[in-house]
Scaffold this motif. Structure first.
Motif, mmCIF file in Angstrom:
data_model
loop_
_atom_site.group_PDB
_atom_site.id
_atom_site.type_symbol
_atom_site.label_atom_id
_atom_site.label_comp_id
_atom_site.label_asym_id
_atom_site.label_seq_id
_atom_site.Cartn_x
_atom_site.Cartn_y
_atom_site.Cartn_z
ATOM 1 N N VAL A 84 -0.326 -13.830 -3.691
ATOM 2 C CA VAL A 84 -1.159 -12.717 -4.220
ATOM 3 C C VAL A 84 -1.043 -11.662 -3.274
ATOM 4 C CG1 VAL A 84 -3.653 -12.202 -4.429
ATOM 5 C CG2 VAL A 84 -2.840 -14.576 -5.331
ATOM 6 N N LYS A 85 -0.753 -10.537 -3.672
ATOM 7 C CA LYS A 85 -0.616 -9.290 -2.983
ATOM 8 C C LYS A 85 -1.914 -8.454 -3.001
ATOM 9 C CE LYS A 85 2.353 -5.884 -4.021
ATOM 10 N NZ LYS A 85 3.505 -5.492 -4.126
ATOM 11 N N ARG A 86 -2.268 -7.868 -1.835
ATOM 12 C CA ARG A 86 -3.533 -7.281 -1.990
ATOM 13 C C ARG A 86 -3.123 -5.847 -1.353
ATOM 14 N NH1 ARG A 86 -7.875 -8.543 2.519
ATOM 15 N NH2 ARG A 86 -6.402 -7.439 3.828
ATOM 16 N N SER A 91 -1.706 0.365 1.495
ATOM 17 C CA SER A 91 -1.186 -0.616 2.281
ATOM 18 C C SER A 91 -1.317 -1.863 1.621
ATOM 19 C CB SER A 91 -2.281 -0.518 3.816
ATOM 20 O OG SER A 91 -1.743 -1.461 4.672
ATOM 21 N N ALA A 92 -0.204 -2.686 1.671
ATOM 22 C CA ALA A 92 0.042 -3.822 1.111
ATOM 23 C C ALA A 92 0.128 -5.232 2.082
ATOM 24 C CB ALA A 92 1.223 -4.003 0.070
ATOM 25 N N TYR A 134 -5.302 -6.232 -6.509
ATOM 26 C CA TYR A 134 -4.672 -7.588 -6.363
ATOM 27 C C TYR A 134 -3.659 -7.884 -7.535
ATOM 28 C CZ TYR A 134 -8.500 -8.870 -3.256
ATOM 29 O OH TYR A 134 -9.382 -8.673 -2.268
ATOM 30 N N VAL A 135 -2.274 -8.348 -6.926
ATOM 31 C CA VAL A 135 -1.400 -8.757 -8.206
ATOM 32 C C VAL A 135 -0.973 -10.117 -7.842
ATOM 33 C CG1 VAL A 135 0.530 -7.657 -6.628
ATOM 34 C CG2 VAL A 135 0.820 -7.983 -9.280
#
Length: 163
Positions: A84-86, A91-92, A134-135
């Protein structure tokens, strides 16, 4: 036990909650997708599961839940891992990434396939009141193809909880 009746004037001076009151659900963001991809890479790629939330307090926690459906073929020793990327203000950060392929099928001879459902749940402490995206991401354990989802729906839920 005797019941005591309190009139409305008695409660008018209360200005805040007692200490220790927290853990309330403040908002829920839910999405589902039947769109999927075929994983054929060992690098993380974005799944069609993107969700946004704007916390009401910097002390809020975000409970992240997602469910993935997949099809793994035995003869290709297929598997996949998730992350999960925030992203906050461009800014990731990767919050969660499987270090092993828990969604994995292996069979030495013959063929066949298996459908799988994976469920994940973890907490984030973003410390912001800015919008957060979120992805969900995934990667294969080999270059053999894995279908995510396989004819079903994947779900992605964000729950803001007060501290």
């Amino acid at each position: 036990m005797a019941l005591t009746k309190i009139n409305n004037n008695t409660l008018s001076a209360i200005t805040g909650l007692p200490a220790g009151v927290g853990g309330k659900v403040l908002q829920v963001k839910y999405m589902k997708s039947s769109s999927g991809i075929t994983l054929s890479s060992t690098s993380l790629v974005n799944l069609p599961l993107t969700n946004t939330i704007t916390p009401s307090s910097t002390s809020s926690k975000i409970l992240i839940q997602f469910q993935l459906q997949s099809k793994l073929e035995f003869h290709n020793t297929e598997g996949y891992g998730t992350a999960v990327k925030r992203t906050i203000s461009a800014s990731a950060t990767t919050l969660f990434e499987q270090v092993s392929y828990q969604n994995y099928a292996y069979y030495n001879t013959g063929g066949g396939e298996i459908g799988g459902i994976s469920y994940y749940c973890f907490e984030d402490s973003p410390n912001t009141t800015s919008e957060i995206t979120y992805v969900v991401q995934a990667k294969g354990n080999t270059t053999s193809s894995v279908q995510v989802p396989n004819g079903g729906e994947n779900t992605f839920t964000l729950i803001e909880v007060s501290a």
